[in-house]
Design an enzyme around this catalytic site. Structure first.
Site, mmCIF file in Angstrom:
data_model
loop_
_atom_site.group_PDB
_atom_site.id
_atom_site.type_symbol
_atom_site.label_atom_id
_atom_site.label_comp_id
_atom_site.label_asym_id
_atom_site.label_seq_id
_atom_site.Cartn_x
_atom_site.Cartn_y
_atom_site.Cartn_z
ATOM 1 N N ASP A 92 0.872 -1.172 0.000
ATOM 2 C CA ASP A 92 0.000 0.000 0.000
ATOM 3 C C ASP A 92 0.911 1.224 0.000
ATOM 4 O OD1 ASP A 92 0.996 0.272 2.505
ATOM 5 O OD2 ASP A 92 -0.914 0.054 3.542
ATOM 6 N N SER A 93 0.331 2.400 -0.185
ATOM 7 C CA SER A 93 1.164 3.591 -0.317
ATOM 8 C C SER A 93 1.419 4.262 1.017
ATOM 9 C CB SER A 93 0.458 4.590 -1.221
ATOM 10 O OG SER A 93 -0.792 4.926 -0.632
ATOM 11 N N PHE A 96 -3.585 5.022 3.901
ATOM 12 C CA PHE A 96 -4.569 4.589 4.891
ATOM 13 C C PHE A 96 -4.030 4.701 6.317
ATOM 14 C CE2 PHE A 96 -6.945 1.489 7.406
ATOM 15 C CZ PHE A 96 -8.241 1.897 7.131
ATOM 16 N N GLN A 186 -11.530 6.886 -4.850
ATOM 17 C CA GLN A 186 -12.071 7.390 -3.578
ATOM 18 C C GLN A 186 -13.492 7.886 -3.821
ATOM 19 O OE1 GLN A 186 -11.186 7.351 -0.486
ATOM 20 N NE2 GLN A 186 -9.075 6.572 -0.555
ATOM 21 N N ASP A 263 -7.443 -7.399 0.744
ATOM 22 C CA ASP A 263 -6.511 -7.590 1.850
ATOM 23 C C ASP A 263 -7.273 -7.242 3.112
ATOM 24 O OD1 ASP A 263 -6.332 -4.532 1.493
ATOM 25 O OD2 ASP A 263 -5.275 -4.908 3.358
ATOM 26 N N CYS A 301 -11.594 -28.619 7.599
ATOM 27 C CA CYS A 301 -10.459 -27.764 7.215
ATOM 28 C C CYS A 301 -9.195 -28.611 7.069
ATOM 29 C CB CYS A 301 -10.248 -26.691 8.269
ATOM 30 S SG CYS A 301 -8.811 -25.646 7.967
ATOM 31 N N CYS A 303 -6.075 -27.392 7.092
ATOM 32 C CA CYS A 303 -4.873 -26.672 7.535
ATOM 33 C C CYS A 303 -4.063 -27.529 8.512
ATOM 34 C CB CYS A 303 -5.244 -25.328 8.167
ATOM 35 S SG CYS A 303 -5.665 -25.393 9.914
ATOM 36 N N CYS A 306 -5.661 -27.789 12.080
ATOM 37 C CA CYS A 306 -6.812 -28.693 12.211
ATOM 38 C C CYS A 306 -6.397 -30.156 12.030
ATOM 39 C CB CYS A 306 -7.904 -28.319 11.218
ATOM 40 S SG CYS A 306 -8.744 -26.782 11.675
ATOM 41 N N HIS A 332 -4.863 -21.316 10.800
ATOM 42 C CA HIS A 332 -6.229 -21.760 10.494
ATOM 43 C C HIS A 332 -7.058 -20.651 9.845
ATOM 44 C CE1 HIS A 332 -10.214 -23.394 10.616
ATOM 45 N NE2 HIS A 332 -10.569 -22.234 11.137
#
Ligand SMILES: [Zn+2]
Length: 369
Positions: A92-93, A96, A186, A263, A301, A303, A306, A332
């Site tokens: 990101d720049s 935010f 924006q 994201d 799941c 993963c 799990c 997870h």
């Protein structure tokens, strides 16, 4: 020719399944980017991220420019080398993060206090671009001005116009041929301003577009309308990245409207608070009902967490504040989110996204919150 391009594979209504080609490989979209704020996804490392199936990561320019410094990362070969991650990276720049620090903003750029030592730092559109060129992600973002909502229309419009002017400056400053620079739409939750911002940002010719300024206090309906107004004005053949969105139904809603990339810190942040995400609903492992529960977080799941550990054991780790709890729950929650996106992508290919989304909503309403 841009360093990053996007190809449509299948469409279901307005939803799109596609491929994003980057200097670090081709990845399927929709895609979810785990957030590696300081070139690290909290509690896990690059090998864990590969193991959970992450295709692309996000890192934060704002934090990395302050610590350890973009010049140092450049000297060490760039972000990919530095964090030993071979897949695509987007930065990101900083817009935010800066926005949450109550910056002084004028036409030249933003000035704010460093969270690390309180020193005054300034960031201009050109500075955000050169910093990201040093960091070396596949995709860099323009410096935008994010407005907290609700806000008066004049303020939203003024900062939307400033974001457009800054976008032009970023484009002029960007020189790295092996990196793409995305524009950012924006305009708050005003459909007219969103449409105007999207059309004018698109006219600048970026190879992809972030939808910024959302997940800042607006309602779900407002967000959906803002996405719709933005997407309607963006070119079909370029990727659309909804910034900061990562809850289950929010992701599915945005995918159905035509979003390609996301994201969010939510899956990883919740994990560090003991909260796990599942298809049957989200729950907190601290709850007493899991004290002697020898089943995995989610039997469906795949993963490593799990596959190996019971709810009872994980609950014990969470309650004892064992550091491994952060890692295991993060693994997870990331796998859950990545699987959700993968399944949504498959449903788009089969033309059954609506049924898929309805099924997820139905299963979740049966679970505890
Ligand atoms: Zn799992």
């Amino acid at each position: 020719m841009s360093a990053v391009s996007w190809t449509l594979e299948a469409r279901d209504g307005r939803a799109r399944a596609g491929w994003l080609d980057t200097p670090h490989g081709r990845i399927p979209t929709p895609a979810f980017m785990p957030v590696g704020t300081r070139a690290a996804v909290k509690a896990v490392d690059s090998r864990d991220l590969t193991a959970v199936g992450a295709d692309i990561l996000l890192a934060n320019t704002y934090h990395l420019m302050l610590r350890p410094g973009a010049d140092l990362i450049a000297r060490l070969g760039g972000l990919h080398e530095f964090m030993a991650w071979d897949g695509p990276i987007l930065t990101d720049s900083g817009g935010f993060q800066i926005f949450s620090l109550e910056p002084e903003i004028d036409e030249e750029g933003a000035r704010f206090r460093s969270v690390y030592d309180g020193s005054l730092v300034s960031l201009t559109p050109e500075g955000a671009v050169s910093t990201q060129e040093e960091l070396g992600p596949d995709i860099a973002m323009v410096l935008d001005v994010c407005v907290g909502l609700p806000a008066p229309r004049e303020v939203v419009e003024e900062e939307m116009e400033r974001t457009l002017r800054w976008a032009e400056r970023c484009l002029r400053a960007h020189t790295r041929p092996d990196q793409a620079l995305f524009g950012i739409v924006q305009g708050g939750v005003d459909s007219d301003l969103r449409a105007k911002s999207a059309a004018q940002t698109a006219a600048l010719g970026f190879p992809g577009f972030g939808i910024g300024g959302l997940s800042v206090g607006e309602g779900v309906e407002e967000r959906s309308l803002a996405l719709e107004a933005s997407f309607a004005e963006l070119p079909e053949e370029k990727p659309r990245y909804v910034m900061g969105l990562g809850d289950t139904m929010g992701l599915l809603d945005a995918i159905a409207r035509g979003a390609d990339m996301f994201d969010c810190v939510l899956p990883t942040r919740l994990a560090r608070h003991g909260k796990v995400l599942t298809r049957a609903g989200d729950f907190n492992l601290r709850n007493a009902e899991f004290e002697a529960d020898d089943t995995p977080i989610d039997p469906g799941c795949a993963c490593p967490t799990c596959a190996t550990y019971s709810r009872a054991y994980l609950r014990h780790l969470v309650r004892m504040k064992e550091l491994s709890a952060h890692r295991l729950l993060t693994i997870h929650n990331l796998r859950y989110t990545l699987d959700l996106i993968t399944d949504a992508r498959r449903a788009i290919g089969e033309g059954s996204l609506d049924e898929f989304v309805a099924g997820v909503a139905r299963n979740r309403s049966g679970g505890s919150q």
